[in-house]
Design a protein around this motif. Sequence first.
Motif: not given
Lengths: 415, 421, 249
Positions: B31-45, B379-391
């Motif tokens: 969950a932390i990874v999903v959140f931080s990835r979302g945050l950073i993706l959101g920020f940089s996007d 933060p970005v909510f997208n499936l790619e992020n969820l999938l990558v984090s899960f894997i």
Amino acid sequence: MYLSKIALRNLFRRSGRTLIIAGVLAFAIFFAIILETFMAGMMEMSFSNIIDFDSAHLQIARPELFADNEDPLDHLFTPTEEVLTEIEKLPGFVATTPVLDFSANMLAGREEYPVRVRAAAPASFKEVFRYQDYLIEGDFLQAGDSGLVIGMNLAEILDLQVGDFYTLLFREEGGSLNTIQGEILGIAATPEPGMNLGTVIIDQSFAASALGVSSSEINQLKVKMTDRHSAVARSESLEKQLTGSLAKDFQVNSWRDVSDMLVAMEVWGQLETYFIVALILLVGAIGIINVVVLSSLERVEEIGMMKAMGLSEKQIVKIFSIEASGLGVIGGLIGAGLGAVGTYLLVNIGFDLQLLYGDITLELGIPILGTIYGVWKPQSFIIFFTLAVTVALISSLIPSYWAARKDPVDAIYHR
Amino acid sequence: MKDLFKIAWRNLNRNKVRTVIAILAITTVVAIVVFSRGLILGFSDNTYDLYIDNNLGHARIIQSEYRNREALLSLDYGIDGFQGAGLENMLLEIKELEETEYIVPRLKFGALYGGQANEMVRMAGFGIDPVAEKRHGLLLEEINRGRMPEEGNEILVGVGLLDKLKADIGDQVTFMFTNYYQSLQGRTFTIVGVRESGFSEFDDNFFYLPLTTVQSMLGMEDQATEIMVFSTSRDRAEELEESLAILFQERDGTDNYSALAWQRTDPILELFLEMESIFDFIYIAIILMGTIAVISTLKMIIRERITEIGMMSALGLKPRDILKIFTVEGALMGIIGSAFGVLSGGLINLYLSRAGLHVQAYADTISGMDVLVEPAFYPVFNLENLLVSFILGATVVTITCLWPARSAARLDPVTALHHDS
Amino acid sequence: MLVVSLNSEKKINQKLENSVLVSLDSVKKTYEDGKISVRALRGIDLKIAEGEFTTVYGPSGSGKTTLLNLIGALDKPSEGQVKINGSIINELDRNGLALLRRDNIGFVFQSYNLIPVLTAYENVEFALKISSSNNGNPVRNSKERSAQILEQVGLGDMLDRRPNELSGGQKQRVAIARALVKEPRLVLADEPTANLDSKTSKEVLEIMLEMNSKLKTTFIFSTHDPMVMEYAGRLLEIRDGKITREERR
């Protein structure tokens, strides 16, 4: 006594597990301490850059000058003897220098660029600011010079060199446009990016005649003090003194008042640190819960026996909490130890920002250039150590109660 | 394999509490990874798009020397087409490129407004092509009152600038500027629109007027200072840059003009892009911290079942099979934990992608810096992020579980059988 | 000091009035395990006097352990009443039970259940110190008493050994020392010899008998070993949750 003895000996029963979980806590603490010392070093550097090149420790001016969108030339004053004496009486006073800031357009060839012109009294200016050490070309001003000291970025974009002619176009007090002309005397590369581009320095007596004001009229007095922390408090007492007993209309600002962005950055940096540390500690807390549950499962019969012997649930909780706190202490000590080593390296060797960012800090406009040195912050060692132990203790409570509440009969026969 | 999972599942059920906690650990870190990835993706996007839409385009064409002089709002570096054949011609040819979707030319110049009380307002004006800007859409979206300037002396001003001018829509204002020939001119404009972007740099300093008007008043007919070229997506920027370079080579033959993909135009963006790759290591480190709980649980399971393992190997089960049994058990915890982690992290992101995460100290910092960044986090909510984090979660856990599983597989059956627990 | 003397005075009074230490009154115990309910005890009436040396005998699954758990205040009956040293355990909460056990009962188990991180000596002293840490009255001479009792069970030279450095018989002796060190009124031993060879079993039982006569401690232990029954002063046979035979020797 026995409870702690049992708890501590248990800690070493699965020393691998103990070490790994303690490692997570240690990592959190190490990370926090290093980040804090780094941030502190960065702030120390930014603040001292601003103080050494732009704001000094204190600045005294008419209150209107500090308001936005005001023409600085409208708020001149002549510092009287009694004001100057009052300033010199301040504890920690080092030097003061008068400054007259105004805006102008710098013309060079076909180009023109808006700048802040700082008219300075060269002799006392050198005592307050550190410009003369940072000249990369030419010399600093002498009293009476018509020359100009400019920053290296301005020199670059306007393609100026020492000896080139400049024109400053400005609006004088009456409202009509006027110009000042002369030669570029020196080019400075200061660690304060704002001064490298947007500010030029000129001799005050020369500027005053061009501006058509008396040479004693200025719009700011800058004061250097021995210590930046006490300067903040002094600014208030000085303002009270000036406005109160001397009945003058002055405002005294400290370096802190002009570094809003840095202060915000400091707060933000701290928030960020705490957030990251909180996340790592959260993982650590789950690790602790994991340890307590696993050890209680391994020691079911032991717990059962202790209950049969008449140990209360509280005492059993105590055993586990002491064990968990022990984990916190071990993690805390390792983390603090590593943190101390890291801080030592940062303090003595420093960290060259260029490695991390390249030349980018120049463009960001943050007054940080060159090598950052860490700062010893004993309180962050104490805070984060305590935090780790507390987190370990608190997160052990629920699983400890879970373990302690097991039915002694089930526990003894391991059902 | 199916049987293995069944056995693993039953074994994990033998002691639910410790299994749940090991899973919880993975859930948390994922969950932390999903959140931080979302945050950073959101920020940089967000940041990339702001820079791209306002300044850079997917590729930005300027005169090569303009880069250092841009801050001066210099007029000496106008783009006047290939070999001086005019901007219009050049735009037509760029439009022909396969990668080009649309083009936004602009002509930037400095202007002054002499208000009452001796004050001077410094501004930057942009000559814009109304048709191209409408296609681009940014200005149109951010006009909060009035309309786009279409022709003649109509101007669109930033909301902060409107304040400084003490004027309103419909009012006439006279600005001063220096034309290409260095002569100081004055001209009166009619305010027809107000732009509110939320960034003080734009809102306090910028105004916009038709390109043709600017060209004629500055004496820079058929010229612009910058051209933003857009492709279908920002990922194609590099191809675009390449095609442009080839075009420039063919048609102009000098290195008069430079066309740079957005990633290379601004050092701050370069820094952000570099940081993003560092973060991948941080994510793995976070997950590794979570695997500690799984590993210690697995080790305890193995200790408990040491006799069982001895039995199994006495019955002829190969070490490989034993390795498999325990790895699958760990993997199962990793998969379940990652699934819950993705779920909870995803929910957090979904909520925050709408509500935004507002931190005052951060907003204060940003407002003082010379960067284009939203003062809140989305933060970005997208499936790619969820999938990558899960894997990422499932893989890292499974791989680390090989270590305790290997120690189980290597047990000597004789000692294992006579193990005294 | 005053408190201590009052307490001991009270104890003496109780002893005089009531020589019955344990009494069970039509006790039933049913375990609910999901849908299945197991009736472990189906009505037990029993009185055990101070100083008795009682053996509960029966095949496994007969309810011996359940009976011992009830007498040891580890568990509560489903029906009926259990009274230990004047306290009705039905009425006590978990902490009350813990206190009752701490002050009155010592336990010896088949699997020794020593605390592995403590030495033999520490295991014994720990039992003694629990009470002091609970009610704040320091136990006097805890060192001497612990060492002395270990001496009495024949482990005087193994005080500093950890449980994993002791043999099964030695561990059980430590367990007995631990149960006896606080001089409880009652010692419960659930199959104390099940894991021991016959020679060691005899030694352990002789120690218990010796303590019984010396300290007047009441002993109740369960077994299915006929050899052990030889030592009993009072023999209870349990089958299917009922006392089927009682014998005094």
